[in-house]
Design an enzyme around this catalytic site. Structure first.
Site, mmCIF file in Angstrom:
data_model
loop_
_atom_site.group_PDB
_atom_site.id
_atom_site.type_symbol
_atom_site.label_atom_id
_atom_site.label_comp_id
_atom_site.label_asym_id
_atom_site.label_seq_id
_atom_site.Cartn_x
_atom_site.Cartn_y
_atom_site.Cartn_z
ATOM 1 N N CYS A 1 0.831 -1.214 0.000
ATOM 2 C CA CYS A 1 0.000 0.000 0.000
ATOM 3 C C CYS A 1 0.868 1.267 0.000
ATOM 4 O O CYS A 1 1.516 1.560 -0.983
ATOM 5 C CB CYS A 1 -1.010 -0.018 1.140
ATOM 6 S SG CYS A 1 -2.335 1.189 0.821
ATOM 7 N N HIS B 1 -3.656 -4.552 0.271
ATOM 8 C CA HIS B 1 -3.204 -4.857 1.635
ATOM 9 C C HIS B 1 -3.031 -6.363 1.798
ATOM 10 O O HIS B 1 -3.903 -7.062 2.315
ATOM 11 C CB HIS B 1 -4.183 -4.283 2.668
ATOM 12 C CG HIS B 1 -3.870 -2.865 3.014
ATOM 13 N ND1 HIS B 1 -2.919 -2.521 3.948
ATOM 14 C CD2 HIS B 1 -4.345 -1.703 2.519
ATOM 15 C CE1 HIS B 1 -2.833 -1.199 4.030
ATOM 16 N NE2 HIS B 1 -3.690 -0.677 3.169
ATOM 17 N N GLU C 1 -1.308 -7.960 3.827
ATOM 18 C CA GLU C 1 -1.260 -8.436 5.214
ATOM 19 C C GLU C 1 -2.651 -8.768 5.755
ATOM 20 O O GLU C 1 -2.759 -9.408 6.804
ATOM 21 C CB GLU C 1 -0.537 -7.419 6.110
ATOM 22 C CG GLU C 1 -1.394 -6.295 6.701
ATOM 23 C CD GLU C 1 -1.814 -5.232 5.692
ATOM 24 O OE1 GLU C 1 -1.498 -5.354 4.492
ATOM 25 O OE2 GLU C 1 -2.489 -4.271 6.111
#
Ligand code: MN
Length: 243
Positions: free
Chosen positions: A109, A212, A214
């Site tokens: 990001c 994103h 994660e």
């Protein structure tokens, strides 16, 4: 021995003024992939930042606020958001050194954005400025839910890792890479032409993604492969350093 992955913090102020923090998704993604995550606070001293490289086998650049447009020689537009100048300063110091050392880097990001800026590229200050048919890039759905598609470029490292040329990803950004830095190539785009991935073919592992990752690795095995490949590259770096 597991490779050590430094992850830069951002400025937070949850409690009593400024703190340094990081979303747990990055920590658990690295831990799960077999790395040792360590948080890199927003320290002041540039020589201290430089010396911290002796501890690191990889650098993870996480999400966060907007990058100061001054860093890519643009004036701030009204659509620009919040800045974190301490984070900018630390990452602008870390990234060129990491590139020079060929330390594995994964940008997520804001991480893809600051990676691009530190390497000499530019950003689009708001996706609405780039196209009149822009998609919704700031989703209002859970982080693990993929809302828009990306096309992954043939011949890219990202395609090799994710293993599919079309996939759906989450989207929580309003800025994006405009001109990729010299030496970098575009590895993923959305239908509206927004850049969602860049990488450097001249380095062992320097990859940025706009989504994103994660928040997706637990539900998406391709995204899990991205963290696995990153930690593997860090392990190789560590072995070369100790050889
Ligand atoms: Mn997006």
């Amino acid at each position: 021995m597991r490779p050590v992955i430094g992850i830069t913090c951002k400025t937070t102020d949850w409690w009593t003024g400024a703190g340094n923090g990081l979303g747990v998704g990055y920590i658990s993604a690295i831990e799960h992939a077999g790395g040792i995550p360590i948080l890199l606070p927003l320290i002041q001293d540039d020589s201290c930042i430089a010396e911290s490289f002796s501890l690191l086998d990889g650098l993870l650049l996480p999400g966060g606020p907007d990058v100061d447009p001054l860093l890519y020689a643009e004036e701030p537009q009204p659509v620009m958001g919040q800045l974190d100048v301490s984070k900018d300063r630390v990452e602008m110091s870390l990234i060129p050194r990491a590139l020079e050392l060929d330390l594995p880097i994964l940008g997520v990001c804001r991480g893809i954005q600051i990676l691009n800026v530190a390497a000499g590229g530019t950003l689009c200050q708001d996706v609405s400025m780039s196209s009149s048919n822009v998609l919704k890039h700031r989703q209002e759905a859970p982080g693990s839910y993929a809302t828009h598609a990306i096309s992954i470029q043939d011949g890219s490292r990202l395609l090799e890792i994710l293993g599919q040329s079309e996939m759906r990803v989450n989207s929580f950004h309003h800025q994006a890479v405009k001109e990729p830095a010299s030496g970098f190539v575009i590895s993923a785009v959305t239908q509206d032409g927004i850049i969602e991935g860049i990488e450097s073919p001249h380095h062992s592992f320097v990859i940025g993604v706009q989504f994103h990752a994660e928040l997706m690795w637990q539900s998406n095995s391709s995204v899990n492969n991205l963290f696995a490949a990153f930690v593997r590259a860090a392990k190789t770096y560590k072995q070369q350093e100790s050889a």
